[in-house]
Design an enzyme around this catalytic site. Sequence first.
Site, PDB file in Angstrom:
ATOM      1  N   ARG A 233       0.888  -1.181   0.000  1.00  0.00           N
ATOM      2  CA  ARG A 233       0.000   0.000   0.000  1.00  0.00           C
ATOM      3  C   ARG A 233       0.913   1.215   0.000  1.00  0.00           C
ATOM      4  O   ARG A 233       1.664   1.426   0.966  1.00  0.00           O
ATOM      5  CB  ARG A 233      -0.933  -0.007   1.211  1.00  0.00           C
TER       6      ARG A 233
ATOM      7  N   HIS B 170      -6.995   0.822  -6.869  1.00  0.00           N
ATOM      8  CA  HIS B 170      -7.242  -0.069  -5.720  1.00  0.00           C
ATOM      9  C   HIS B 170      -7.867  -1.368  -6.261  1.00  0.00           C
ATOM     10  O   HIS B 170      -9.029  -1.668  -5.997  1.00  0.00           O
ATOM     11  CB  HIS B 170      -8.180   0.636  -4.726  1.00  0.00           C
TER      12      HIS B 170
ATOM     13  N   GLN C 107      -9.788  -4.171  -4.074  1.00  0.00           N
ATOM     14  CA  GLN C 107     -11.111  -3.734  -3.648  1.00  0.00           C
ATOM     15  C   GLN C 107     -12.155  -4.062  -4.719  1.00  0.00           C
ATOM     16  O   GLN C 107     -13.252  -4.559  -4.434  1.00  0.00           O
ATOM     17  CB  GLN C 107     -11.093  -2.209  -3.395  1.00  0.00           C
TER      18      GLN C 107
ATOM     19  N   ASP D 158     -17.363   6.872  -2.462  1.00  0.00           N
ATOM     20  CA  ASP D 158     -16.148   6.732  -1.647  1.00  0.00           C
ATOM     21  C   ASP D 158     -15.880   8.090  -1.001  1.00  0.00           C
ATOM     22  O   ASP D 158     -16.517   9.099  -1.366  1.00  0.00           O
ATOM     23  CB  ASP D 158     -14.970   6.280  -2.539  1.00  0.00           C
TER      24      ASP D 158
ATOM     25  N   CYS E 146     -16.564   1.311  -0.421  1.00  0.00           N
ATOM     26  CA  CYS E 146     -15.422   0.450  -0.082  1.00  0.00           C
ATOM     27  C   CYS E 146     -15.096   0.506   1.410  1.00  0.00           C
ATOM     28  O   CYS E 146     -14.424  -0.388   1.916  1.00  0.00           O
ATOM     29  CB  CYS E 146     -14.210   0.847  -0.908  1.00  0.00           C
TER      30      CYS E 146
ATOM     31  N   ARG F  17     -13.812  -9.029   0.747  1.00  0.00           N
ATOM     32  CA  ARG F  17     -12.382  -8.742   0.586  1.00  0.00           C
ATOM     33  C   ARG F  17     -11.571  -9.994   0.942  1.00  0.00           C
ATOM     34  O   ARG F  17     -10.592 -10.320   0.285  1.00  0.00           O
ATOM     35  CB  ARG F  17     -11.941  -7.578   1.504  1.00  0.00           C
TER      36      ARG F  17
HETATM   37  N1   CP Z   1     -11.479  -0.529   1.689  1.00  0.00           N
HETATM   38  C1   CP Z   1     -10.250  -0.567   2.178  1.00  0.00           C
HETATM   39  O1   CP Z   1      -9.246  -0.762   1.475  1.00  0.00           O
HETATM   40  O2   CP Z   1     -10.174  -0.385   3.528  1.00  0.00           O
HETATM   41  P1   CP Z   1      -8.865  -0.267   4.412  1.00  0.00           P
HETATM   42  O3   CP Z   1      -8.236   1.061   4.155  1.00  0.00           O
HETATM   43  O4   CP Z   1      -9.365  -0.412   5.822  1.00  0.00           O
HETATM   44  O5   CP Z   1      -7.920  -1.380   4.041  1.00  0.00           O
HETATM   45  N1  NVA Z   2     -10.019   6.511  -1.727  1.00  0.00           N
HETATM   46  C1  NVA Z   2      -9.733   6.060  -0.384  1.00  0.00           C
HETATM   47  C2  NVA Z   2      -9.936   4.591  -0.280  1.00  0.00           C
HETATM   48  C3  NVA Z   2      -9.672   3.996   1.080  1.00  0.00           C
HETATM   49  C4  NVA Z   2      -9.838   2.510   1.113  1.00  0.00           C
HETATM   50  C5  NVA Z   2      -8.302   6.450  -0.033  1.00  0.00           C
HETATM   51  O1  NVA Z   2      -7.411   6.324  -0.887  1.00  0.00           O
HETATM   52  O2  NVA Z   2      -8.073   6.893   1.100  1.00  0.00           O
END
Ligand code: CP
Ligand code: NVA
Length: 308
Positions: free
Chosen positions: A104, A131, A134, A226, A266, A294
């Site tokens: 990440r 992502h 997801q 989102d 998400c 997930r």
């Molecule tokens: N939806 C998602 O990726 O959540 P987290 O940031 O908790 O991993």
């Molecule tokens: N768009 C959000 C998604 C979190 C899972 C972010 O990047 O923070």
Amino acid sequence: MKKDLISMVDIKDELQDVINLAMEMKHRQQMGEREVQAVLKNRNLAMIFEKPSTRTRVSFEVAMTQLGGHALYLSPRDMQLGRGETIADTAKVLSRYVDAIVYRAYKHEMMLELAENATVPVINALDDLEHPCQIVADLMTIKEKRGEFFGLKLAYVGDGNNVANSLMLGAATVGMNIYLATPEGYEPNQELTGIANKIANESGSKVVITHDPIEAVRDADIVYTDVWVSMGEEAEAEKRLKIFKPYQVNRELVKHAKQNFIFMHCLPAHRGQEVTDEIIDSRNSVVFDQAENRLHAQKAILVRLIQH
Ligand code: CP
Ligand code: NVA
């Protein structure tokens, strides 16, 4: 040759197979068939998280355990990465120990650099562009709820961010029409929109970018949103909260959707911003099924990338 999952495009040709595998694994788990799933026995997964995570971290870690393997959570704060060791050297070293790397990242360029230098599969656990993990779980959820993708209309309302980019590519791949309504200047990534349009042409579906949330939501089967302020954009929060206000998913907006529409997010949600409590807590909402999926989707992704 190793196979990465950096973008939805990487999984395009096997997306339906991965979704089906995830559904099969979920079914088997519900039947109590735990041993059959231990197909990654003695395999190890490194997980580097530059940003916070609840769902992605826990689902990957539990997925690896259920598959008979082991996952290591690595925070750059505790790694030499945090003291200036390059991502390239980190990739080369980790590749000598583990069978795949989940990452990440703040920046997509760092994701690409890790993937270029790793000799094991790299899985994008979210960066500023996409992502994909997801979206595999989201599509699985839609298939569970609606049976098929073709002919469905998905409305994404809000920020043209990482989730929107991957959702647009995923919808086009499975042949589902997607309308994305964003404020001007917050549209999905232009290059990915071009790619999604090409894929949609092949699959017989549509990608429509609009600034009008009602146009997007009209007769929609699925309404997805989102957060308005993604991780790393905190400095823009005040400005964004103002700009995005007309894009809130609330009772007024969903009046335009089909009566049996499903609401997706998400998570984490910022209740009262992109969505009101009454919508996220309504019977139309499937957000916790999405979150559960997930786990099953990660298992299918890990099996496909590590075993093959
Ligand atoms: N939806 C998602 O990726 O959540 P987290 O940031 O908790 O991993
Ligand atoms: N768009 C959000 C998604 C979190 C899972 C972010 O990047 O923070």
